[in-house]
Design a protein around this motif. Structure first.
Motif, PDB file in Angstrom:
ATOM      1  N   MET A   1      39.352  34.910  45.410  1.00 29.39           N
ATOM      2  CA  MET A   1      38.457  35.339  45.805  1.00 29.39           C
ATOM      3  C   MET A   1      37.394  35.851  44.261  1.00 29.39           C
ATOM      4  SD  MET A   1      39.009  39.026  47.499  1.00 29.39           S
ATOM      5  CE  MET A   1      40.645  39.449  46.214  1.00 29.39           C
ATOM      6  N   ARG A   2      36.477  36.291  44.251  1.00 26.60           N
ATOM      7  CA  ARG A   2      34.924  36.534  43.209  1.00 26.60           C
ATOM      8  C   ARG A   2      35.266  38.073  42.942  1.00 26.60           C
ATOM      9  NH1 ARG A   2      30.897  33.586  43.437  1.00 26.60           N
ATOM     10  NH2 ARG A   2      29.715  33.070  41.396  1.00 26.60           N
ATOM     11  N   MET A   3      34.757  38.194  41.570  1.00 19.67           N
ATOM     12  CA  MET A   3      35.268  39.331  41.145  1.00 19.67           C
ATOM     13  C   MET A   3      33.931  39.523  42.202  1.00 19.67           C
ATOM     14  SD  MET A   3      35.098  40.627  37.016  1.00 19.67           S
ATOM     15  CE  MET A   3      33.967  38.461  36.940  1.00 19.67           C
ATOM     16  N   LYS A   8      33.251  43.880  37.624  1.00 19.99           N
ATOM     17  CA  LYS A   8      32.432  43.411  36.788  1.00 19.99           C
ATOM     18  C   LYS A   8      31.643  45.006  36.252  1.00 19.99           C
ATOM     19  CE  LYS A   8      29.920  39.586  37.692  1.00 19.99           C
ATOM     20  NZ  LYS A   8      28.647  38.383  38.420  1.00 19.99           N
TER      21      LYS A   8
ATOM     22  N   GLU B  45      36.365  29.842  39.295  1.00 27.38           N
ATOM     23  CA  GLU B  45      35.566  30.025  41.120  1.00 27.38           C
ATOM     24  C   GLU B  45      35.121  31.980  40.791  1.00 27.38           C
ATOM     25  OE1 GLU B  45      34.888  29.107  43.600  1.00 27.38           O
ATOM     26  OE2 GLU B  45      34.840  30.393  44.817  1.00 27.38           O
ATOM     27  N   MET B  46      36.694  32.660  40.531  1.00 24.51           N
ATOM     28  CA  MET B  46      36.487  33.876  40.562  1.00 24.51           C
ATOM     29  C   MET B  46      35.533  34.542  39.463  1.00 24.51           C
ATOM     30  SD  MET B  46      40.681  35.447  41.110  1.00 24.51           S
ATOM     31  CE  MET B  46      41.481  33.491  40.526  1.00 24.51           C
ATOM     32  N   ILE B  47      35.556  33.941  39.175  1.00 23.49           N
ATOM     33  CA  ILE B  47      34.562  34.476  37.547  1.00 23.49           C
ATOM     34  C   ILE B  47      33.263  34.238  37.875  1.00 23.49           C
ATOM     35  CG2 ILE B  47      33.901  34.402  35.558  1.00 23.49           C
ATOM     36  CD1 ILE B  47      36.598  34.178  34.582  1.00 23.49           C
ATOM     37  N   GLY B  48      32.982  32.999  37.682  1.00 20.18           N
ATOM     38  CA  GLY B  48      30.827  32.108  38.386  1.00 20.18           C
ATOM     39  C   GLY B  48      30.313  32.109  37.518  1.00 20.18           C
TER      40      GLY B  48
END
Lengths: 101, 101
Positions: A1-3, A8, B45-48
């Motif tokens: 799952m994306r941060m 951030k 993937e999570m960090i981008g």
DNA sequence: GCAATACTTAGCGATATTGCTAAGTATATG
DNA sequence: CATATACTTAGCAATATCGCTAAGTATTGC
């Protein structure tokens, strides 16, 4: 799952404080100020680098709110504003000791 | 009184750990690994950001001993080695919150 | 062996950090 | 007012950091 954006922002804020702490001279300054206020010339004498250099480390710490300054006469005294930082560095002691093995 | 050589070494060692922590991406990685091991592709993937960038953050954390890696098949899984770091970052939460006023 | 996947390493440019010296500001003192 | 002291700010060079792309390594699967 994306941060998330909130996460951030939180990490950025934390990193800013950690970055301010992450220098030997600044760690010394913090420990010294935890014993009481000191003027720039005292710190300079103890650290053994030029005063402008010490002054810049001090303003960096001041910018993140860890310390505060007060001018008295020609001298500027610095005080530790976040005593919790010491507790925090106490934790660190245990952490980094375990790395040095 | 002048800073001793021992104190200098201690601050340098502490600063090294703090420096490794002092980046938003690395703080995210640590928090994520505190929930369990993750492979590089999951973190990426999570960090981008690109995988090489994540890989470099990971090897930096590994170098100071905060995390450990294990290769299984084509994947590399990372684990948090110093759970005390989380306690430490917990302290930080209080500290930097007080700065954001 | 060949191709694909997962990662790491190398090399690059942009930017930040750190120390220095020199120059500026402010307060005390003769 | 002139000088000295204490400090900060500016500017510079050396070095480190961070993200990227490109290239290398290792394991899996056909």
């Amino acid at each position: 799952m994306r941060m998330t954006a909130a996460a951030k922002a939180r990490f950025k804020s934390q990193a800013r404080v950690l970055k301010a702490l992450a220098h030997p001279t600044r760690l010394f300054i913090i420990e010294e100020l935890s014993r009481g206020e000191r003027c720039v010339c005292e710190l300079t004498e103890m650290i053994g680098v030029e005063m402008p250099t010490v002054s810049r480390h001090l303003s960096l710490l001041k910018n993140v709110g860890i310390i505060e300054d007060e001018k008295r006469g020609t001298q500027v005294f610095y005080r530790l504003m976040a005593p919790c930082v010491m507790k925090f560095l106490g934790c660190l002691g245990g952490v980094e000791a375990s790395f040095r093995k």
